[in-house]
Design a protein around this motif. Structure first.
Motif, PDB file in Angstrom:
ATOM      1  N   TYR A  56      33.920  26.518  28.177  1.00  0.00           N
ATOM      2  CA  TYR A  56      34.964  25.527  27.935  1.00  0.00           C
ATOM      3  C   TYR A  56      35.071  24.557  29.117  1.00  0.00           C
ATOM      4  CZ  TYR A  56      39.485  23.499  26.877  1.00  0.00           C
ATOM      5  OH  TYR A  56      40.482  22.612  26.607  1.00  0.00           O
ATOM      6  N   THR A  57      35.034  25.128  30.319  1.00  0.00           N
ATOM      7  CA  THR A  57      35.136  24.294  31.519  1.00  0.00           C
ATOM      8  C   THR A  57      34.023  23.259  31.559  1.00  0.00           C
ATOM      9  OG1 THR A  57      36.111  26.128  32.730  1.00  0.00           O
ATOM     10  CG2 THR A  57      35.191  24.361  34.043  1.00  0.00           C
ATOM     11  N   ALA A  65      27.599   7.336  31.884  1.00  0.00           N
ATOM     12  CA  ALA A  65      27.458   6.108  31.097  1.00  0.00           C
ATOM     13  C   ALA A  65      27.477   4.886  32.005  1.00  0.00           C
ATOM     14  CB  ALA A  65      28.573   6.019  30.058  1.00  0.00           C
ATOM     15  N   PHE A  99      41.639  11.726  32.544  1.00  0.00           N
ATOM     16  CA  PHE A  99      40.660  11.664  33.628  1.00  0.00           C
ATOM     17  C   PHE A  99      41.338  11.795  34.994  1.00  0.00           C
ATOM     18  CE2 PHE A  99      37.936   9.826  36.773  1.00  0.00           C
ATOM     19  CZ  PHE A  99      36.638  10.017  36.354  1.00  0.00           C
ATOM     20  N   TYR A 119      35.411   4.308  30.686  1.00  0.00           N
ATOM     21  CA  TYR A 119      35.749   4.416  29.258  1.00  0.00           C
ATOM     22  C   TYR A 119      35.539   3.095  28.538  1.00  0.00           C
ATOM     23  CZ  TYR A 119      37.522   9.035  30.194  1.00  0.00           C
ATOM     24  OH  TYR A 119      37.603  10.343  30.545  1.00  0.00           O
ATOM     25  N   TYR A 167      34.352  20.582  28.644  1.00  0.00           N
ATOM     26  CA  TYR A 167      35.471  19.674  28.875  1.00  0.00           C
ATOM     27  C   TYR A 167      35.168  18.729  30.040  1.00  0.00           C
ATOM     28  CZ  TYR A 167      40.503  18.548  29.299  1.00  0.00           C
ATOM     29  OH  TYR A 167      41.718  17.915  29.341  1.00  0.00           O
ATOM     30  N   LEU A 168      34.624  19.324  31.117  1.00  0.00           N
ATOM     31  CA  LEU A 168      34.259  18.524  32.284  1.00  0.00           C
ATOM     32  C   LEU A 168      33.217  17.470  31.912  1.00  0.00           C
ATOM     33  CD1 LEU A 168      34.360  18.315  35.497  1.00  0.00           C
ATOM     34  CD2 LEU A 168      32.407  19.841  35.480  1.00  0.00           C
ATOM     35  N   PHE A 171      42.643  23.585  30.323  1.00  0.00           N
ATOM     36  CA  PHE A 171      41.423  23.462  31.109  1.00  0.00           C
ATOM     37  C   PHE A 171      41.595  24.087  32.499  1.00  0.00           C
ATOM     38  CE2 PHE A 171      39.613  21.064  34.643  1.00  0.00           C
ATOM     39  CZ  PHE A 171      38.290  21.430  34.505  1.00  0.00           C
ATOM     40  N   LEU A 187      34.738  14.670  29.478  1.00  0.00           N
ATOM     41  CA  LEU A 187      35.781  13.810  30.028  1.00  0.00           C
ATOM     42  C   LEU A 187      35.340  13.072  31.286  1.00  0.00           C
ATOM     43  CD1 LEU A 187      38.543  13.436  28.859  1.00  0.00           C
ATOM     44  CD2 LEU A 187      39.456  14.865  30.678  1.00  0.00           C
ATOM     45  N   VAL A 188      34.510  13.723  32.090  1.00  0.00           N
ATOM     46  CA  VAL A 188      34.204  13.149  33.403  1.00  0.00           C
ATOM     47  C   VAL A 188      32.721  12.800  33.549  1.00  0.00           C
ATOM     48  CG1 VAL A 188      34.252  13.543  35.889  1.00  0.00           C
ATOM     49  CG2 VAL A 188      36.112  14.387  34.466  1.00  0.00           C
ATOM     50  N   LEU A 189      31.854  13.787  33.312  1.00  0.00           N
ATOM     51  CA  LEU A 189      30.448  13.595  33.655  1.00  0.00           C
ATOM     52  C   LEU A 189      29.761  12.579  32.751  1.00  0.00           C
ATOM     53  CD1 LEU A 189      29.437  17.256  34.539  1.00  0.00           C
ATOM     54  CD2 LEU A 189      30.292  15.437  36.017  1.00  0.00           C
ATOM     55  N   ILE A 190      29.948  12.712  31.435  1.00  0.00           N
ATOM     56  CA  ILE A 190      29.281  11.779  30.519  1.00  0.00           C
ATOM     57  C   ILE A 190      29.793  10.347  30.717  1.00  0.00           C
ATOM     58  CG2 ILE A 190      28.922  11.187  28.091  1.00  0.00           C
ATOM     59  CD1 ILE A 190      28.725  14.205  27.538  1.00  0.00           C
ATOM     60  N   PRO A 191      31.123  10.141  30.779  1.00  0.00           N
ATOM     61  CA  PRO A 191      31.579   8.769  31.042  1.00  0.00           C
ATOM     62  C   PRO A 191      31.053   8.199  32.356  1.00  0.00           C
ATOM     63  CG  PRO A 191      33.383  10.071  30.204  1.00  0.00           C
ATOM     64  CD  PRO A 191      32.257  11.021  30.443  1.00  0.00           C
ATOM     65  N   LEU A 192      31.064   9.023  33.424  1.00  0.00           N
ATOM     66  CA  LEU A 192      30.532   8.524  34.697  1.00  0.00           C
ATOM     67  C   LEU A 192      29.041   8.230  34.562  1.00  0.00           C
ATOM     68  CD1 LEU A 192      32.265  10.626  37.504  1.00  0.00           C
ATOM     69  CD2 LEU A 192      32.433   8.169  37.136  1.00  0.00           C
ATOM     70  N   PHE A 239      43.020  15.202  35.636  1.00  0.00           N
ATOM     71  CA  PHE A 239      42.118  16.302  35.337  1.00  0.00           C
ATOM     72  C   PHE A 239      42.179  17.479  36.335  1.00  0.00           C
ATOM     73  CE2 PHE A 239      37.767  17.899  35.659  1.00  0.00           C
ATOM     74  CZ  PHE A 239      37.462  18.197  34.344  1.00  0.00           C
TER      75      PHE A 239
END
Lengths: 287, 272, 322
Positions: free
Chosen positions: B18-19, B33, A156, A122, B22-23, A84, B26-31, A159
């Motif tokens: 990809y960036t 949520a 996370f 999470y 992945y972002l 990444f 891992l980060v935006l959707i969980p935050l 990252f």
């Protein structure tokens, strides 16, 4: 000019010798109090009851399984974040596009989010009461309070590390060498392997080292999603906490000294890759 | 140096795609949520949770100690950066390398080490006890832990800027009659101020969210030495997910506003 | 204010930057320190200013030994090669800096400072830039602001380190004429460092030619050019040719040559390698049998011999000196 980094002896800059002595002394005091003493106390507490107790605390089965889980979580999150990091640095540094600065800010976001919140999100997503919880339960998939959750939390918090090291480095290097490679007939991958990668090698290693240290040492985020099941979902830092809370201080500090060794190794690696990076940059400038 | 979009360099779509994916995953959707979860609350419910006395006490403690430690580190950080850039002395390289120890050391290790040092029976704590100074299990201990974990931020942001100031700038000031303190106040300080603020903001943000190094030394007494991240933990342990979420959202929003403020201040300094 | 430089030596490690320098500069003079890079000229300038401490020797301003006096108290104006403007200050604040740093007793009021700054900015013809920041200025403008800043504290001595070095050719020519006029107007003792002999010749009253830490020659532009004290000075002050004649070597400048298409007396044959019009003059490069080094001759552009002259043609020449 290459001499500008060295302390200058120019008359205008020298200042009074007393001021200088006081400041250097103050630096030593801060260094001893904040950096040296914590280091010393970890080792002295760990070895308080001799090497025997020290080693038995480390090779005890729960400690070994914690070590194993730490290695697994790091082993998975490190390569993913490296890929990444390179991809993100590539698109940010080699191209201009709208929203770029927002993207860079978002990449840095995990640094300013509390690790506890990183774990919390999470749990909210994958936990029993979470958005995807019922679906996961129906399919018998366990993420929170299991290894996947620990990996996710580690991903996370680690990252941004690689991307953050590479972006300024690649921006500084520009695109001329890549363009030259293309003009000489290199394919995209050839250009990446033979031109870009050698140029960013030391910066990449630097980022990987920092990422690795954080991945192995992460506590807060992993603590939220782990469930603290001894021997199953315990990483090394969590194991330290459990031992400490059980008033088994010697064992706690023994395991902690293992992590301390890792930290010192990280600093060594970091110093080394940093010096390679600066020497690479200075040869670039003189050519 | 060419920075424009180059048509001959491939991979834009691939890497950007990809960036972003992945972002987001891992980060935006969980935050996101978390915010979705918080949206289930009415405003009054939300307000009720975050203005509960225990939460307000933790809020004051977390932001207060984070602020205090960032202020302390601003002073220590500039001192260290100055000495490391300007002076050669035995041990300089070792100190320079060791500055990053708090970043490399797992926070839990830092936590138990500092507790062992500053607890009433500890190496330093036992020296301070007769003087009536208590560090561990007080806000002072929390501040101390935060000073440790955020120590490198100011040093590492100010150090390169200080090293890059050409010596001619100071010589020019000296030729014009400025004394050493005047040179620092009017010439060097404005030059390092933006980096200084950046370091301050980074240290402050990290301090607000810090967990591992603090919980051991804090004592964790509700209303007294309980920090916000710990309160989230407590709520989670009680399966009060909504309460945890509300506090999490509040922390993010307050931190965001503060960082935005610092950012604006910084811009005003750089481009008045 | 006069400057006396007495027996100044300075070493940096194993490198002897200056070796027993003696130099007297009269009040009101404009002196150029000229030499190749590494010759010690900048070090000498910095020692005069007090930015560098010499290993031996004294600096005397107007009869008073200032060797032990701090740079802050020497009251010299110094213009740095890259100007060293304070980038976070406006042009106005840059120029006002020296006045504002004075102790409470000596410091003029802000109103007086403002008047003084605008007066200086008017003098360098940049008053309209007062509110800009250095990064918004061109090289030539920065140069003049740096000069105004140095002059604000009313120094009796002005020192300039490669003042035109970082400018492009056209701006450089304009500025150096302007500087020479300015020097006339405000009656200062000025010393500037340069590696460009043309610049030194055009601006300075006297030229100090330096090499390897020692002074090679001191003299007016005419003297150092016409009566060079050494081969080094001869070569450094202009293009030169070397010609082997009967086993000995004679040196002459490209314009000190007569050319002809015919074999006149005293002229020797050569082969034309290049003909290059340079404006008012034309440069002809010649190859002489018996030596590898080519000879360059510069003649006025409508010289008879140039008509129809091509590469490979035969030409006769004779140095007009010695």
């Amino acid at each position: 000019m290459s001499t500008s980094n060295l302390p200058s002896l120019s008359a205008a800059r020298r200042g009074s010798p007393w001021g200088r002595r006081i400041l250097i002394t103050a630096t030593w005091i801060v260094f001893t109090l904040f950096l040296l003493l914590p280091l010393y106390i970890v080792l002295s507490e760990a070895l308080k009851e001799g090497f025997g107790t020290f080693f038995s605390a480390i090779i005890e089965p729960d400690a070994l399984s914690a070590l194993k889980l730490t290695l697994i979580a790091t082993g998975i999150s490190l390569p993913l974040n490296v890929v990444f990091g390179v991809a993100a640095a590539w698109c940010v540094s080699k191209y201009e596009f709208r929203g770029k600065s927002i993207l860079v800010t978002l990449i840095d976001l995990p640094f300013s989010v509390s690790p506890v919140i990183a774990g919390l999100v999470y749990v909210l997503l994958f936990g029993a009461q979470g958005l995807l919880g019922p679906w996961l339960q129906d399919h018998d998939i366990q993420i929170v309070f299991a290894v996947p959750g620990i990996v996710l939390a580690t991903l996370f918090v680690t990252f941004p590390f690689v991307a953050r090291e590479l972006i300024p480095l690649m921006q500084e290097q520009g695109t001329q060498e890549e363009e030259a490679a293309r003009l000489l007939g290199a394919s995209g991958w050839q250009m990446f392997w033979h031109v870009t990668l050698p140029n960013i090698k030391w910066g990449l290693i630097y980022g990987v080292v920092l990422c690795n240290a954080r991945a192995m040492g992460e506590f807060g985020a992993v603590s939220v999603v782990s469930g603290h099941i001894r021997g199953v979902t315990n990483t090394l830092p969590l194991h330290v906490e459990i031992l400490y809370n059980e008033y088994n201080h010697v064992a706690a500090f023994s395991v902690a000294s293992l992590l301390l060794a890792l930290a010192l190794l990280t600093l060594l690696f970091k110093q080394w890759s940093e010096s390679r990076l600066t020497s690479q940059n200075s040869t670039r400038e003189t050519h | 140096m060419s920075r424009r979009t180059s048509p001959v360099i491939p991979g834009f779509g691939l890497t950007l795609g990809y960036t972003i994916v992945y972002l987001s995953l891992l980060v935006l959707i969980p935050l996101g949520a978390m915010f979705v979860h918080a949206a289930q609350l009415t405003w009054d419910q939300f307000w009720g949770i975050i203005t509960a006395p225990r939460v307000l006490a933790a809020l004051r403690l977390s932001f207060g100690t984070a602020f205090a430690s960032a202020v302390i580190n601003s002073v220590i950080g500039v001192l260290l950066a100055w000495v490391l850039v300007r002076y050669t002395f035995p041990g300089r390289k070792i100190i320079d390398a060791m500055i990053d120890l708090p970043f490399a050391l797992p926070t839990a290790v830092a936590g138990i080490a500092l507790t062992a040092l500053y607890a009433p029976a500890g190496l330093i704590g036992s020296l301070l006890q007769p003087l009536g100074i208590k560090i561990a299990f007080t806000p002072l201990g929390i501040t101390l832990a935060l000073v440790f974990v955020t120590l490198p931020f100011v040093v590492r942001t100010v150090q390169p800027v200080l090293a890059d100031i050409p010596k001619e700038i100071e010589e020019a000031a000296a030729c014009l009659g400025a004394k050493p303190l005047q040179v620092f106040r009017y010439v060097l300080l404005p030059a390092i101020l933006p980096a200084w603020l950046t370091g301050f903001a980074l240290a402050f943000a990290r301090g607000v969210g810090e967990y591992g190094s603090v919980i051991f030394i804090a004592g964790n007494m509700p209303m007294k030495t309980e920090i916000l991240p710990l309160l989230i933990m407590v709520k989670l342990d009680q399966y009060d997910y909504t309460g945890a979420t509300a506090i999490g959202v509040m922390m993010l929003v307050v931190s965001f506003i503060l960082l935005l403020g610092i950012n604006l201040l910084q811009r005003r300094i750089e481009h008045p | 204010m006069s400057i006396e430089i007495r027996n100044i030596s300075k070493r940096f490690g194993a490198f002897q930057a200056l070796n027993t320098i003696n130099l007297d500069i009269q009040s009101g003079e404009l002196v150029a320190l000229l030499g190749p890079s590494g010759c010690g000229k900048t070090t000498l300038l910095r020692i005069i200013a007090g930015l560098e401490t010499p290993d031996n020797g004294n600096i005397v301003f107007h009869g008073e030994d200032v060797s032990d006096r701090d740079v802050r108290d020497r009251n010299v104006g110094f213009v740095f090669q890259h100007y060293a403007l304070f980038r976070h200050m406006t042009v106005f604040d840059n120029v006002a800096f020296g006045l504002r740093m004075k102790s409470k007793r000596e410091r003029p009021s802000e109103k007086v400072i403002a008047e003084k700054v605008h007066e200086l900015l008017n003098m360098v013809q940049l008053d309209w830039l007062a509110d800009r920041y250095p990064e918004q200025l061109s090289g030539g403008q920065r140069q003049r602001i740096a000069l105004a800043r140095a002059l604000a504290v009313e120094p009796k001595i002005l020192l300039l380190d490669e003042p035109f070095g970082a400018l492009d050719a056209k701006v450089r020519k304009e500025l150096r004429r302007w500087l020479a006029r300015l020097h006339e107007e405000i009656n200062l003792t000025s010393v500037f460092v340069t590696h460009d002999q043309e610049e030194a010749m055009e601006v300075a009253d006297r030229i100090v030619v330096m090499n390897k830490g020692v002074i090679q020659q001191i003299g007016s532009p005419g003297e150092v050019y016409e009566q060079p004290a050494s081969d080094f000075v001869y070569h450094f002050l202009g293009d030169s040719n070397r010609l082997q004649v009967n086993g000995s070597e004679i040196m002459f400048r490209p314009h000190e040559v007569s050319i002809s298409r015919e074999a006149l007396t005293g002229h020797q044959p050569a082969e034309v390698r290049d003909v290059r019009p340079l404006g008012a003059t034309t440069r002809v490069t010649l190859r002489v049998t018996g030596q590898d080094e080519l000879i360059e001759a510069e003649v006025i552009k409508d010289h008879d011999s140039l008509i129809g002259l091509h590469k490979g043609d035969a030409l006769y020449f004779r140095p007009t000196i010695g």
